[in-house]
Motif scaffolding. Structure first.
Motif, PDB file in Angstrom:
ATOM      1  N   PRO A  31      69.383 -48.831 -22.953  1.00  0.00           N
ATOM      2  CA  PRO A  31      69.459 -49.195 -21.422  1.00  0.00           C
ATOM      3  C   PRO A  31      70.576 -50.101 -21.133  1.00  0.00           C
ATOM      4  O   PRO A  31      71.268 -50.066 -19.996  1.00  0.00           O
ATOM      5  CB  PRO A  31      67.865 -49.836 -21.498  1.00  0.00           C
ATOM      6  N   HIS A  32      70.912 -51.118 -21.843  1.00  0.00           N
ATOM      7  CA  HIS A  32      72.104 -51.756 -21.648  1.00  0.00           C
ATOM      8  C   HIS A  32      73.433 -51.058 -21.594  1.00  0.00           C
ATOM      9  O   HIS A  32      74.299 -51.048 -20.717  1.00  0.00           O
ATOM     10  CB  HIS A  32      72.185 -52.578 -22.768  1.00  0.00           C
ATOM     11  N   ARG A  33      73.421 -49.971 -22.320  1.00  0.00           N
ATOM     12  CA  ARG A  33      74.566 -49.011 -22.208  1.00  0.00           C
ATOM     13  C   ARG A  33      74.544 -48.517 -21.129  1.00  0.00           C
ATOM     14  O   ARG A  33      75.622 -48.174 -20.536  1.00  0.00           O
ATOM     15  CB  ARG A  33      74.709 -48.082 -23.510  1.00  0.00           C
ATOM     16  N   VAL A  34      73.533 -47.978 -20.575  1.00  0.00           N
ATOM     17  CA  VAL A  34      73.472 -46.981 -19.299  1.00  0.00           C
ATOM     18  C   VAL A  34      73.864 -48.048 -18.115  1.00  0.00           C
ATOM     19  O   VAL A  34      74.534 -47.627 -17.423  1.00  0.00           O
ATOM     20  CB  VAL A  34      72.053 -46.582 -19.086  1.00  0.00           C
ATOM     21  N   THR A  35      73.317 -49.313 -18.317  1.00  0.00           N
ATOM     22  CA  THR A  35      73.783 -50.220 -17.265  1.00  0.00           C
ATOM     23  C   THR A  35      75.482 -50.396 -17.200  1.00  0.00           C
ATOM     24  O   THR A  35      75.876 -50.421 -15.995  1.00  0.00           O
ATOM     25  CB  THR A  35      72.788 -51.410 -17.503  1.00  0.00           C
ATOM     26  N   VAL A  36      75.785 -50.518 -18.417  1.00  0.00           N
ATOM     27  CA  VAL A  36      77.336 -50.773 -18.286  1.00  0.00           C
ATOM     28  C   VAL A  36      77.934 -49.662 -17.705  1.00  0.00           C
ATOM     29  O   VAL A  36      78.747 -49.474 -17.079  1.00  0.00           O
ATOM     30  CB  VAL A  36      77.843 -51.125 -19.746  1.00  0.00           C
ATOM     31  N   ASP A  37      77.783 -48.068 -18.475  1.00  0.00           N
ATOM     32  CA  ASP A  37      78.191 -47.078 -17.728  1.00  0.00           C
ATOM     33  C   ASP A  37      78.279 -47.062 -16.235  1.00  0.00           C
ATOM     34  O   ASP A  37      79.258 -46.848 -15.433  1.00  0.00           O
ATOM     35  CB  ASP A  37      77.555 -45.895 -18.686  1.00  0.00           C
ATOM     36  N   GLU A  38      77.069 -47.258 -15.568  1.00  0.00           N
ATOM     37  CA  GLU A  38      76.858 -47.313 -14.184  1.00  0.00           C
ATOM     38  C   GLU A  38      77.880 -48.304 -13.472  1.00  0.00           C
ATOM     39  O   GLU A  38      78.444 -48.118 -12.470  1.00  0.00           O
ATOM     40  CB  GLU A  38      75.613 -47.283 -13.857  1.00  0.00           C
ATOM     41  N   ARG A  69      75.204 -36.828 -20.129  1.00  0.00           N
ATOM     42  CA  ARG A  69      74.593 -37.742 -19.272  1.00  0.00           C
ATOM     43  C   ARG A  69      73.051 -37.679 -19.200  1.00  0.00           C
ATOM     44  O   ARG A  69      72.412 -38.568 -19.077  1.00  0.00           O
ATOM     45  CB  ARG A  69      75.261 -37.876 -18.001  1.00  0.00           C
ATOM     46  N   ARG A  70      72.743 -36.364 -18.851  1.00  0.00           N
ATOM     47  CA  ARG A  70      71.300 -36.142 -18.583  1.00  0.00           C
ATOM     48  C   ARG A  70      70.423 -36.304 -19.943  1.00  0.00           C
ATOM     49  O   ARG A  70      69.365 -36.704 -19.714  1.00  0.00           O
ATOM     50  CB  ARG A  70      71.137 -34.896 -17.714  1.00  0.00           C
ATOM     51  N   LEU A  71      70.927 -35.470 -20.770  1.00  0.00           N
ATOM     52  CA  LEU A  71      70.159 -35.451 -21.925  1.00  0.00           C
ATOM     53  C   LEU A  71      70.256 -36.633 -22.923  1.00  0.00           C
ATOM     54  O   LEU A  71      69.394 -36.768 -24.129  1.00  0.00           O
ATOM     55  CB  LEU A  71      70.602 -34.165 -22.871  1.00  0.00           C
ATOM     56  N   SER A  80      79.091 -38.671 -11.865  1.00  0.00           N
ATOM     57  CA  SER A  80      78.280 -40.060 -11.731  1.00  0.00           C
ATOM     58  C   SER A  80      77.146 -39.917 -10.430  1.00  0.00           C
ATOM     59  O   SER A  80      77.374 -39.138  -9.578  1.00  0.00           O
ATOM     60  CB  SER A  80      79.212 -41.203 -11.348  1.00  0.00           C
ATOM     61  N   HIS A  81      76.166 -40.673 -10.698  1.00  0.00           N
ATOM     62  CA  HIS A  81      74.953 -40.541  -9.552  1.00  0.00           C
ATOM     63  C   HIS A  81      74.987 -42.001  -8.958  1.00  0.00           C
ATOM     64  O   HIS A  81      74.186 -42.025  -8.169  1.00  0.00           O
ATOM     65  CB  HIS A  81      73.558 -40.358 -10.461  1.00  0.00           C
ATOM     66  N   VAL A  82      75.748 -42.810  -9.190  1.00  0.00           N
ATOM     67  CA  VAL A  82      75.945 -43.887  -8.717  1.00  0.00           C
ATOM     68  C   VAL A  82      76.183 -44.050  -6.904  1.00  0.00           C
ATOM     69  O   VAL A  82      76.761 -43.065  -6.553  1.00  0.00           O
ATOM     70  CB  VAL A  82      76.697 -45.229  -9.133  1.00  0.00           C
ATOM     71  N   ALA A  83      75.632 -44.798  -6.212  1.00  0.00           N
ATOM     72  CA  ALA A  83      75.743 -44.765  -4.889  1.00  0.00           C
ATOM     73  C   ALA A  83      77.252 -44.883  -4.361  1.00  0.00           C
ATOM     74  O   ALA A  83      77.496 -44.508  -3.197  1.00  0.00           O
ATOM     75  CB  ALA A  83      74.943 -45.857  -4.029  1.00  0.00           C
ATOM     76  N   GLU A  84      78.012 -45.711  -5.124  1.00  0.00           N
ATOM     77  CA  GLU A  84      79.395 -46.012  -4.560  1.00  0.00           C
ATOM     78  C   GLU A  84      80.205 -44.708  -4.922  1.00  0.00           C
ATOM     79  O   GLU A  84      81.440 -44.791  -4.813  1.00  0.00           O
ATOM     80  CB  GLU A  84      79.940 -47.179  -5.639  1.00  0.00           C
ATOM     81  N   PHE A  85      79.634 -43.761  -5.671  1.00  0.00           N
ATOM     82  CA  PHE A  85      80.592 -42.378  -5.766  1.00  0.00           C
ATOM     83  C   PHE A  85      81.339 -41.838  -4.509  1.00  0.00           C
ATOM     84  O   PHE A  85      80.446 -41.789  -3.632  1.00  0.00           O
ATOM     85  CB  PHE A  85      79.592 -41.419  -6.791  1.00  0.00           C
ATOM     86  N   GLY A  86      82.436 -41.569  -4.785  1.00  0.00           N
ATOM     87  CA  GLY A  86      83.315 -41.008  -3.751  1.00  0.00           C
ATOM     88  C   GLY A  86      83.863 -41.886  -2.640  1.00  0.00           C
ATOM     89  O   GLY A  86      83.407 -43.127  -2.672  1.00  0.00           O
TER      90      GLY A  86
END
Length: 924
Positions: free
Chosen positions: A252-259, A245-247, A294-300
């Motif tokens: 950008p569209h794929r990253v948005t869809v993943d998040e 995920r970090r490397l 995941s780093h999204v704010a909705e995590f957990g």
């Protein structure tokens, strides 16, 4: 990490104490390799922070990789230990009702969502299809089996719906376009774990000394984690997911869809927890390792809840199970050929080694028998740092692998001999030793199946392949082959079950893969005619090979007597299932397809007439045929060229012949079609003669329609003056079209054959027109379409051309003549051969003295002088008064017999010309 303790309390690891030692080691490594802490340290320490965050989440996250035996074994072990009450699974939430139907299938199969008509998406995307393949050696199947067969356990699918898959698709990208057993469906994969940019993957493959990603994963993840404990497995998978995920920022569209997917899943889980009141400690969240860290704010469970889920579109989705296969999964998700089969072998091997009892749905085809009762759940303990030890542990050689490698070596030699290779025991020994040598050269503790495959190719194949299979394919088959799943009868849609029921009189195993022969004696067993009708419709709807006629045909107006079919419905089960998404019966789907073809914006008149023929042949529906015929009439009125004239002519002739032999009167639509077509093609004829884009074949077909339909068109109210004016207004310049125009003028009576023969002679004697004479001949050959009565003249012109044209002109023209006769041979060649057989002598010696009839002197017709006393022929007719009376009545002559003269003399005296004509007719 959290989990229930013996008294129901929850134990949570300290935030920074568990992985502090590992953080220090990574800090030192970053300082040493990067000349001081910086970006590298941020990545390495961030990975540890991701692992720590995921481990401390109260709702236990179980990271998996799709079709990973290590993930499946770890999942089965954890489910028996924890026995969660709720299982959250990363799978499209609208596919949940289908999962119970897995009991009626043999894995691998794929859960499919299908939308044939779209509303809210671009029309060119249709049909929309989403598939999620499931194999036995997958962690999600273990979770599904546990949840569905364990009382009191709830299975909740939390991933975006199939509709959202396409809502979040990049507009310029459109649906995926892979060609495999899954077709052009968009694949949804649980645990999609792979680097997202080429540099990282190339680096891993190069330094891992492997050829592709599947081999890297097998060597560095599958084997080390195959028998690891639960904490080690989770932490390693969290670390790998965080690394990629970090490397691998990717598109950008794929990253948005993943998040967005991660926000979607955590929002759904919090909604369910709030609605059901379930304890997060008794839940398990199964997702891909990439999404676990995941780093999204909705995590957990304590994350924010402000993510808004958009409503679904108005597209009507249908759901079902379709067969899948190892090859289809590999092709759809970019895996190496044979990797899924190797994973299935590794799954069985891990089960034997670890003694883990897998879960399987009760009653499933191919599944193991009933399982033992679940033991008491194990209390959860605080997680310790297992990463440090795992990363520093050297690989250990398992003695069981040597025995397995020896059995592989013996088996591959045996299989190679069956496929024509001259292999022996020495080859088995060399394969065994070479596998170990290759593993050592690649810094591996033990040979992998990929090392064994390379060794077998090196030691056995040499430089030739004697049979159909090479050694690489033999090894893939030996490792398990391309296992193909099957959907059971009870899990089929209503249409597919109806097909099986209606074909039951054939007494075939329709669900079995492969080709089966069906013999239909319809004359002796009239009840089989219904099976014949269904098979012809399936042939029209399904891919080539699903239903293939060996003997028999379905043409207009004919009834079947005997037929023979090759059926492979089991092999093409997916196509049969997808027909069920379009309707509840085969007849309904055929009708929809025909209407769709005729009303397509790009449909032509010929295509609409083809739909009319299919409606008659397959459905025997005059109502639908009239509807589609009216559509063909509408399309014809809007066409501005004669491009489709040849096909329109052929189909219109067939339909007219059919209706004339089956119905007492022509349907109104075809009368309108002939009437409109006559006027339409008369209008287009002058332009077609002069247009360069209009071919000779198209102009000939236009004339063929006008002349062959002329009698019917005139009886329906058309005016022949339209055709005469159209021909008079035509002024072609192309020699072939000029010949066509001359033939049309002969057919209309505006040009005699003598004049036409004179024009051809002028062309042959004129040096300026001689080079183009072959093109005139091509036009005359095409003229057989509108004027078949000119066949004798065409034979004459061709013979004259062979007699007079020089070789430099004749030889280049011969390929054109052959091509013309070959493309239209069914119509032209029989006419030409029959006429040539009539004109030319039957024996070779007679050819020397033979004179062509067009060169022979015409025989004068003898004329008899008229007698003054009585007309010629009176004695003959006087001898046959009854015949004379009949002919007089037929000719409309009136008169009476006179006694003074012979019978009929007075009447014939009044009509001497008629008497002469009758005498010539009756005289032998």
């Amino acid at each position: 990490m959290t989990g229930p303790t013996g008294d129901g309390a929850t134990v949570r690891a300290a935030p920074n104490g568990v992985f502090s030692a590992l953080r220090d080691q990574l800090h030192e490594a970053a300082t040493e390799f990067a000349d001081g802490p910086g970006a590298l340290e941020g990545i390495l320490r961030g990975m540890v922070d991701d692992v720590d965050r995921a481990v401390r989440e109260p709702l236990e996250i179980f990271p998996v990789c799709h079709h990973s035996p290590a993930s499946a074994v770890a999942m089965a072990r954890r489910l028996r230990e924890k026995q969660p009450k709720v299982v959250y699974l990363e799978l499209c939430e609208d596919m949940a009702p289908l999962l119970t139907e897995l009991r009626n299938c043999r894995l691998p199969v794929a859960v499919q969502a299908f939308a044939s008509e779209v509303d809210g998406f671009p029309a060119e995307w249709a049909p929309l299809s989403v598939v999620a393949p499931i194999t036995e050696a997958s962690a999600e199947y273990q979770a599904i089996s546990y949840a569905l067969d364990t009382p009191g356990v709830e299975l909740v699918l939390v991933d975006r719906s199939s509709d959202h898959v396409f809502q979040w698709q990049a507009p310029e990208a459109g649906p995926a376009d892979e060609e495999a057993l899954h077709g052009d469906a968009v694949g949804v994969e649980i645990g999609d774990l792979r680097p997202r940019f080429a540099e990282l993957e190339e680096h891993l493959l190069h330094h891992g000394k492997v050829r592709h990603w599947s081999e890297w994963w097998h060597q560095y993840v599958e084997q080390p984690l195959g028998d690891s404990d639960h904490d080690t497995y989770r932490q390693v998978m969290f670390l790998i997911g965080s690394l990629f995920r970090r490397l691998a920022p990717g598109d950008p569209h794929r990253v948005t869809v993943d998040e967005d997917r991660e926000r979607y899943m955590w929002t759904r889980m919090r909604e369910h927890l709030a609605a059901s009141g379930a304890d997060p400690a008794e839940c398990l969240y199964v997702c891909g390792a990439f999404h676990a860290a995941s780093h999204v704010a909705e995590f957990g469970v304590e994350g924010s809840g402000d993510f808004e889920i958009s409503p679904r579109s108005a597209s009507r989705w249908q759901y079902g199970l379709i067969p899948s296969s190892h090859a289809a999964i590999e092709a759809q998700f970019g895996l190496a050929p044979g990797s899924v089969s190797i994973a299935a072998t590794e799954w069985a091997k891990n089960l034997r080694r670890t003694k883990v009892k897998p879960f399987a749905l009760e009653g499933q085809t191919g599944a193991r028998k009933a399982k033992k009762p679940l033991p008491e759940p194990v209390a959860g303990l605080a997680a310790a740092d297992q990463l440090s030890g795992f990363l520093q542990r050297p690989p250990v050689l398992d003695r069981l692998d040597e025995a397995e490698l020896l059995s592989w070596s013996v088996e591959v030699v045996r299989a190679a001999r069956r496929n024509g290779y001259l292999s022996s025991t020495a080859d088995a020994i060399s394969v065994f030793e070479t596998s170990i040598l290759l593993a050592g050269l690649r810094d591996r503790a033990r040979p992998t199946p990929y090392d064994f495959q390379d060794a077998a190719v090196t030691c056995i194949e040499k430089d030739v392949v004697p049979g159909r299979r090479d050694v690489r394919r033999i090894v893939e088959i030996m490792m398990g082959g391309d296992r193909i799943g099957q959907v059971g009868y009870d899990a089929l849609p209503p249409l597919a079950r109806d097909v099986h029921d209606r074909l039951a009189p054939l007494d075939l195993k329709l669900g079995q893969r492969g080709v089966q022969r069906a013999l239909l004696d319809i004359a002796g067993q009239p009840e089989l005619e219904a099976c014949s009708d269904l098979l012809w419709m399936l042939r029209y709807l399904m891919p080539h090979g699903a239903a293939r006629p060996i003997m028999g045909e379905r043409s207009l107006g004919e009834r079947p007597i005997q037929e023979s079919w090759d059926l492979a419905l089991g092999t093409h089960q997916r196509a049969l299932i997808e027909l069920g998404y379009e309707g509840v019966s085969v007849e309904q789907v055929v009708e929809q397809r025909l209407r769709r073809a005729a009303h397509d914006p790009q449909a032509t008149t010929a295509r609409a007439l083809e739909a009319v023929e299919d409606a008659i042949r397959y459905l025997h529906s005059p109502r639908l045929a009239a509807e589609l015929g009216t559509r063909a009439l509408d399309i014809l009125a809007t066409e501005r060229t004669v491009d489709g004239a040849p096909e329109v002519l052929r189909r219109a002739r067939r339909l007219l012949a059919y209706y004339r032999t089956t119905d007492p009167a022509l349907p109104p639509w075809i009368e309108s079609f002939v009437r409109t077509g006559y006027a339409h093609y008369c209008t287009l004829l002058p332009t077609a003669f002069t247009e360069e884009d209009a071919t000779v074949d198209q102009v000939a077909a236009t004339l063929g329609f006008l002349f062959s339909m002329e009698s019917l068109a005139l009886s329906l109210g058309c005016d022949r003056t339209q055709l005469e004016l159209a021909v008079a207004q035509s002024h072609p310049e192309d020699p072939a079209k000029v010949a066509l125009l001359w033939a049309a003028q002969v057919q209309l009576g505006r040009l005699t054959r003598a004049d036409l023969r004179t024009r051809c002679q002028d062309l042959l004697t004129n040096p300026l027109t001689l080079p183009s004479y072959p093109r005139y001949l091509s036009g005359f050959v095409h003229a057989l379409e509108p004027a078949p009565s000119l066949v004798d003249f065409v034979v004459e012109t061709i013979s004259t051309a062979f007699a007079h044209l020089p070789d430099r002109l004749l030889l280049p023209w011969l390929p054109t003549l052959i091509t013309t006769l070959r493309t239209r041979g069914a119509q032209y060649v029989p006419l030409l051969i029959r006429e040539a057989a009539r004109i030319f002598p039957a024996r070779l010696p007679a050819l020397d003295t033979w004179t062509p009839p067009w060169l022979a002197e015409p025989i004068p017709t003898p004329t008899r002088p008229r007698a003054t006393s009585s007309p010629s022929g009176v004695p003959l007719l006087a001898a046959h008064p009854a015949t004379c009376d009949a002919l007089a009545e037929l000719l409309g002559c009136t008169g009476s017999w006179q006694a003074a003269a012979p019978s009929g003399v007075t009447l014939l005296t009044k009509h001497p010309d008629t008497a002469l004509a009758l005498e010539a007719l009756l005289t032998p």
